[in-house]
Design a protein around this motif. Structure first.
Motif, short mmCIF file in Angstrom:
data_model
loop_
_atom_site.label_atom_id
_atom_site.label_comp_id
_atom_site.label_asym_id
_atom_site.label_seq_id
_atom_site.Cartn_x
_atom_site.Cartn_y
_atom_site.Cartn_z
N ALA A 106 0.83 -1.21 0.00
CA ALA A 106 0.00 0.00 0.00
C ALA A 106 0.86 1.25 0.00
N LEU A 107 0.31 2.32 -0.57
CA LEU A 107 0.99 3.61 -0.57
C LEU A 107 0.77 4.32 0.75
N GLU A 108 1.68 5.20 1.07
CA GLU A 108 1.64 5.90 2.36
C GLU A 108 0.38 6.73 2.56
N GLY A 109 -0.19 7.28 1.51
CA GLY A 109 -1.34 8.17 1.65
C GLY A 109 -2.68 7.47 1.78
N CYS A 110 -2.72 6.14 1.81
CA CYS A 110 -3.98 5.41 1.91
C CYS A 110 -4.54 5.54 3.33
N GLN A 111 -5.60 6.34 3.48
CA GLN A 111 -6.13 6.62 4.82
C GLN A 111 -6.82 5.41 5.45
N THR A 112 -7.57 4.65 4.66
CA THR A 112 -8.22 3.46 5.20
C THR A 112 -7.17 2.45 5.62
N CYS A 113 -6.09 2.35 4.86
CA CYS A 113 -4.99 1.45 5.23
C CYS A 113 -4.39 1.87 6.57
N ALA A 114 -4.27 3.17 6.78
CA ALA A 114 -3.73 3.66 8.05
C ALA A 114 -4.62 3.25 9.22
N LEU A 115 -5.94 3.23 8.99
CA LEU A 115 -6.86 2.78 10.04
C LEU A 115 -6.67 1.29 10.32
N ASP A 116 -6.50 0.49 9.26
CA ASP A 116 -6.27 -0.95 9.44
C ASP A 116 -4.97 -1.20 10.21
N VAL A 117 -3.93 -0.45 9.87
CA VAL A 117 -2.65 -0.58 10.58
C VAL A 117 -2.83 -0.12 12.03
N GLY A 118 -3.68 0.88 12.24
CA GLY A 118 -3.94 1.38 13.59
C GLY A 118 -4.49 0.31 14.52
N VAL A 119 -5.25 -0.64 13.97
CA VAL A 119 -5.77 -1.75 14.78
C VAL A 119 -4.60 -2.56 15.33
N SER A 120 -3.62 -2.87 14.46
CA SER A 120 -2.46 -3.65 14.91
C SER A 120 -1.63 -2.85 15.92
N ARG A 121 -1.54 -1.54 15.72
CA ARG A 121 -0.78 -0.69 16.65
C ARG A 121 -1.44 -0.70 18.03
N SER A 122 -2.76 -0.56 18.05
CA SER A 122 -3.50 -0.53 19.30
C SER A 122 -3.31 -1.83 20.08
N LEU A 123 -3.42 -2.96 19.39
CA LEU A 123 -3.23 -4.25 20.07
C LEU A 123 -1.82 -4.39 20.61
N ALA A 124 -0.83 -4.01 19.80
CA ALA A 124 0.57 -4.12 20.23
C ALA A 124 0.82 -3.26 21.46
N GLN A 125 0.27 -2.05 21.47
CA GLN A 125 0.47 -1.15 22.62
C GLN A 125 -0.18 -1.68 23.89
N ARG A 126 -1.26 -2.43 23.72
CA ARG A 126 -1.95 -3.00 24.88
C ARG A 126 -1.38 -4.37 25.27
N GLY A 127 -0.42 -4.86 24.52
CA GLY A 127 0.16 -6.17 24.81
C GLY A 127 -0.78 -7.32 24.50
N LEU A 128 -1.65 -7.12 23.50
CA LEU A 128 -2.63 -8.13 23.13
C LEU A 128 -2.39 -8.63 21.71
N HIS A 129 -2.95 -9.79 21.40
CA HIS A 129 -2.93 -10.30 20.04
C HIS A 129 -4.21 -11.09 19.79
N ALA A 130 -4.59 -11.18 18.52
CA ALA A 130 -5.81 -11.88 18.14
C ALA A 130 -5.55 -13.38 18.08
N ASP A 131 -6.60 -14.16 18.39
CA ASP A 131 -6.44 -15.62 18.36
C ASP A 131 -6.77 -16.23 17.00
N ALA A 132 -7.20 -15.41 16.03
CA ALA A 132 -7.54 -15.90 14.69
C ALA A 132 -7.48 -14.73 13.72
N PRO A 133 -7.44 -15.03 12.41
CA PRO A 133 -7.46 -13.94 11.43
C PRO A 133 -8.81 -13.21 11.46
N ALA A 134 -8.77 -11.91 11.58
CA ALA A 134 -10.01 -11.14 11.63
C ALA A 134 -10.51 -10.80 10.22
N TYR A 135 -9.61 -10.34 9.35
CA TYR A 135 -10.00 -9.93 8.01
C TYR A 135 -10.09 -11.14 7.08
#
Length: 197
Positions: free
Chosen positions: A98-127
Motif C-alpha cells: 500500500a501507498l503511504e497516503g492510503c487513509q483506510t490502510c492507516a486505520l487498518d494498521v492502527g488496529v495492529s498498533r493498538s493491540l501491540a500497545q496494549r500487549g494483546l494479540h488476536a487468536d484468529a485472522p479477523a479480516y
C-alpha cells in the motif's frame, strides 16, 4: 582531498542517475512504452516477476508483474499482513502492498498498533476477503473488487489468556484502487461499503 571529494560526488551522482534510469525504464515497459536499442517493447513477465534471460544468456533485473492477477495478489497480501500482525501482536508493515497516503490502510494498521500497545494479540485472522477479482488494468491504475468479512476474534494477553472479544463486521462489498509503481502494484485507496452486501 578536493579531487577525492569530487570523484566521490561524481560516482554518487552517476549512481543516482543509473537508478533513476532503471526505474524509468521499468515504468515505461509496464506502460507499454518502448525500450531497447531497436525500440521494441520490453517484455512483461507473469507470475511474481523473476529474472529473465537476455540474448547473452545472463539474467536481467526482475520486471514487476503488471497483470490484473498481480493486483489481486497485492490486495490478498495486504490483508494477510494485517492478519499476521494482529495475531503476532506487532505493528503491521504494509509498505510492500500500500501507498503511504492510503487513509483506510492507516486505520487498518492502527488496529495492529493498538493491540501491540496494549500487549494483546488476536487468536484468529479477523479480516477475511473473498471473491477477489480485478478489472483489466489501464495504464498505471487497476481496480480490485472483493467481499470483506471481519470475524469476531478473541484477544489474548502475552500469556495467552483471553482478555476480551473484538466484535466482527458482516460481509460487505469493498473496492481497492491500485497504482503501478516501480516495485509493482500498491493500494492507493480502499473503500468499504457501509452496510452488509
Amino acid at each position: 582531498m578536493s579531487r577525492r571529494r569530487a570523484r566521490v560526488h561524481l560516482r554518487r551522482r552517476g549512481l543516482v542517475l543509473l537508478v533513476g534510469f532503471v526505474l524509468g525504464a521499468e515504468l515505461l515497459s509496464s506502460c507499454g512504452g518502448s525500450g531497447g536499442p531497436q525500440g521494441a517493447a520490453l517484455p512483461v513477465h507473469s507470475g511474481a516477476g523473476g529474472a529473465s534471460p537476455t540474448a547473452s544468456g545472463t539474467s536481467a533485473a526482475p520486471t514487476p508483474d503488471v497483470s490484473a492477477p498481480a493486483a489481486v495478489r497485492t490486495v490478498a497480501a495486504y490483508f494477510q499482513e494485517i492478519n499476521d500482525a494482529t495475531r503476532a501482536g506487532r505493528l503491521a508493515v504494509i509498505t510492500a502492498t500500500a501507498l503511504e497516503g492510503c487513509q483506510t490502510c492507516a486505520l487498518d494498521v492502527g488496529v495492529s498498533r493498538s493491540l501491540a500497545q496494549r500487549g494483546l494479540h488476536a487468536d484468529a485472522p479477523a479480516y477475511q476477503p473473498s471473491d477477489l477479482t480485478a478489472q483489466p488494468y489501464a495504464g498505471l491504475a487497476a481496480t480490485a473488487s472483493f467481499t470483506l468479512r471481519t470475524a469476531t476474534v478473541g484477544l489474548l494477553d502475552a500469556a495467552g489468556r483471553h482478555v476480551e472479544d473484538a466484535a466482527g463486521v458482516p460481509a460487505r462489498a469493498a473496492t481497492a484502487q491500485l497504482t503501478l509503481t516501480a516495485g509493482g502494484w500498491r493500494i492507493q485507496t480502499l473503500r468499504y461499503a457501509a452496510g452488509p452486501s
